[in-house]
Motif scaffolding. Structure first.
Motif: not given
Length: 394
Positions: A45-56, A60-62, A381-394
């Motif tokens: 949920m934190r990676v995606i940025g949920s829950p988001d009451p603003y719906g934006k 996060g990555m969502g 079809s599929a493709r990589v958009l970005m690779e590396g690491a996501v960051r989330v608050p510890g």
């Protein structure tokens, strides 16, 4: 006051079909999130940025839609003769939960390329040029998917000239085979392809009335109704549904009562915590219409029209698992989907959706009084958009 630094987790951000999501290797997740439970859900949920009451999903990555609020966890397969296990989480946008009740057929497309790029397939097994069938165990629903992944110079081929309605740019074609896609319901009666035992049921919904419905467990549990019975013609685009609060309430009411009748939940109050399944869709005979890109579609170029909702909103194209349900139901004479397509026996249909058209196939047999579907097939079809690491608050 001391604040913990962010943690870095290796990840790929990938498009698969008309969806995109954050892909992880199981071993790269923090130890607490390598097992199912609250820690894993909280992390995703934190990676995606949920829950988001603003719906934006600003933090996060969502992408604040059902098609872009997704996470995938890949691991070495626990099943014989399979390459990887694929676990899919549909992250709620505005509520604090992750729905693990179904699969994402679109992101299934990206599992093959991810598995190859991340070392789950030995290089010696790959052709220099050709197609490699990645055998995937879909852990949410316990099904096999074969992802026929194109290879060029020993690496995944991502670019190509295959066009998929709902995706702006062309890419390499990936053929998906969903093996024995039916029988993935839950509950006392949810294990059959048609959990009620009927191809068409009378679905009673307070405030709406009694509707004809085909309820099927294939690809993903789906409730099909006729567009005309709920005041639509099957050519609707997103705004016609998503901009109408009363329509959204009506569809959720339909979905909840369908879920009860399918045995997926015991009471309609449980539907709010099971947003991903079942899907609700409406069908209509083929007709001339214009899709979201402005492209005109002729009735003679399609077999029927289908619109489906995901996570409470009309989907901009079609969910891959719902396309499997469409293909399966279309192959079985007597279902609402088959009737809308003109009836009779068929192994493939081309249906119209809000972004264009899609051809899907299924092989159905009537054995000992029961319908059996051996496989469903579609191209994405599929493709990589970005690779590396996501960051989330510890």
């Amino acid at each position: 006051m001391t604040h913990k630094p962010q943690i870095k987790i290796p990840a790929m951000y990938m498009r698969g079909g008309t969806s995109k999501g954050v892909f992880f290797r199981l071993q790269d997740l923090p130890a607490a999130a390598q097992q199912p439970g609250p820690a894993r859900d909280a992390l995703l949920m934190r990676v995606i940025g949920s829950p988001d009451p603003y719906g934006k999903h600003t933090d996060g990555m969502g992408g604040a839609t059902s098609s872009t609020s997704k996470c995938v966890i890949i691991s070495k397969s626990s099943k014989p003769d399979h390459d990887v296990d694929y676990l899919y989480g549909q992250v709620s946008i505005d509520q604090a939960f992750v729905d693990w009740s179904g699969n994402c057929g679109n992101l299934s497309t990206a599992v093959g390329p991810f598995a190859i790029a991340n070392g789950f397939i030995e290089k010696s097994r790959l052709p220099k040029n050709g197609v490699f069938p990645v055998k995937v165990w879909q852990a949410n629903i316990g099904k096999t998917i074969i992802v026929h992944t194109p290879i060029q110079n020993g690496e995944v081929q991502e670019t190509g000239d295959f066009e998929l309605d709902g995706v702006t740019f062309p890419a390499a074609e990936i053929v998906l085979e969903f093996i024995d896609p039916a029988d993935e319901g839950e509950g006392d009666d949810g294990g059959a392809m048609f959990p009620t035992g009927n191809l068409v049921d009378d679905l009673e919904v307070p405030g709406i009335g009694t509707l004809k419905a085909t309820m099927i467990n294939a690809g993903i549990p789906t409730v099909f109704v006729n567009a005309a019975d709920i005041g639509y013609n099957g050519t609707e685009l997103q705004e016609a549904i998503n901009g109408d609060p009363k329509a959204l309430v009506m569809f959720e009411n339909l979905r909840a009562h369908g879920a009860v009748k399918m045995g997926l939940i015991r009471d309609i109050s449980e539907a709010a915590k099971r947003q991903h399944t079942p899907k609700i869709a409406f069908v209509a005979p083929a007709n001339d219409h214009v899709v979201s890109s402005g492209k005109a579609i002729k009735a003679e170029d399609i077999d029927l029209l289908v619109r489906a909702l995901s996570m409470g909103k009309l989907h901009h194209a079609m969910m891959g698992t719902a396309a499997v349900a469409i293909a399966t139901a279309a192959a079985i004479p007597g279902t609402l989907v088959n009737t809308a397509a003109g009836g009779g026996e068929r192994e493939a249909v081309r249906f119209g959706h809000p972004s264009g058209t899609l051809r899907v196939g299924a092989q159905a047999e009537h054995i000992n009084g029961q319908w059996v579907v051996r496989k469903a097939i579609m191209s994405r079809s599929a493709r990589v958009l970005m690779e590396g690491a996501v960051r989330v608050p510890g």
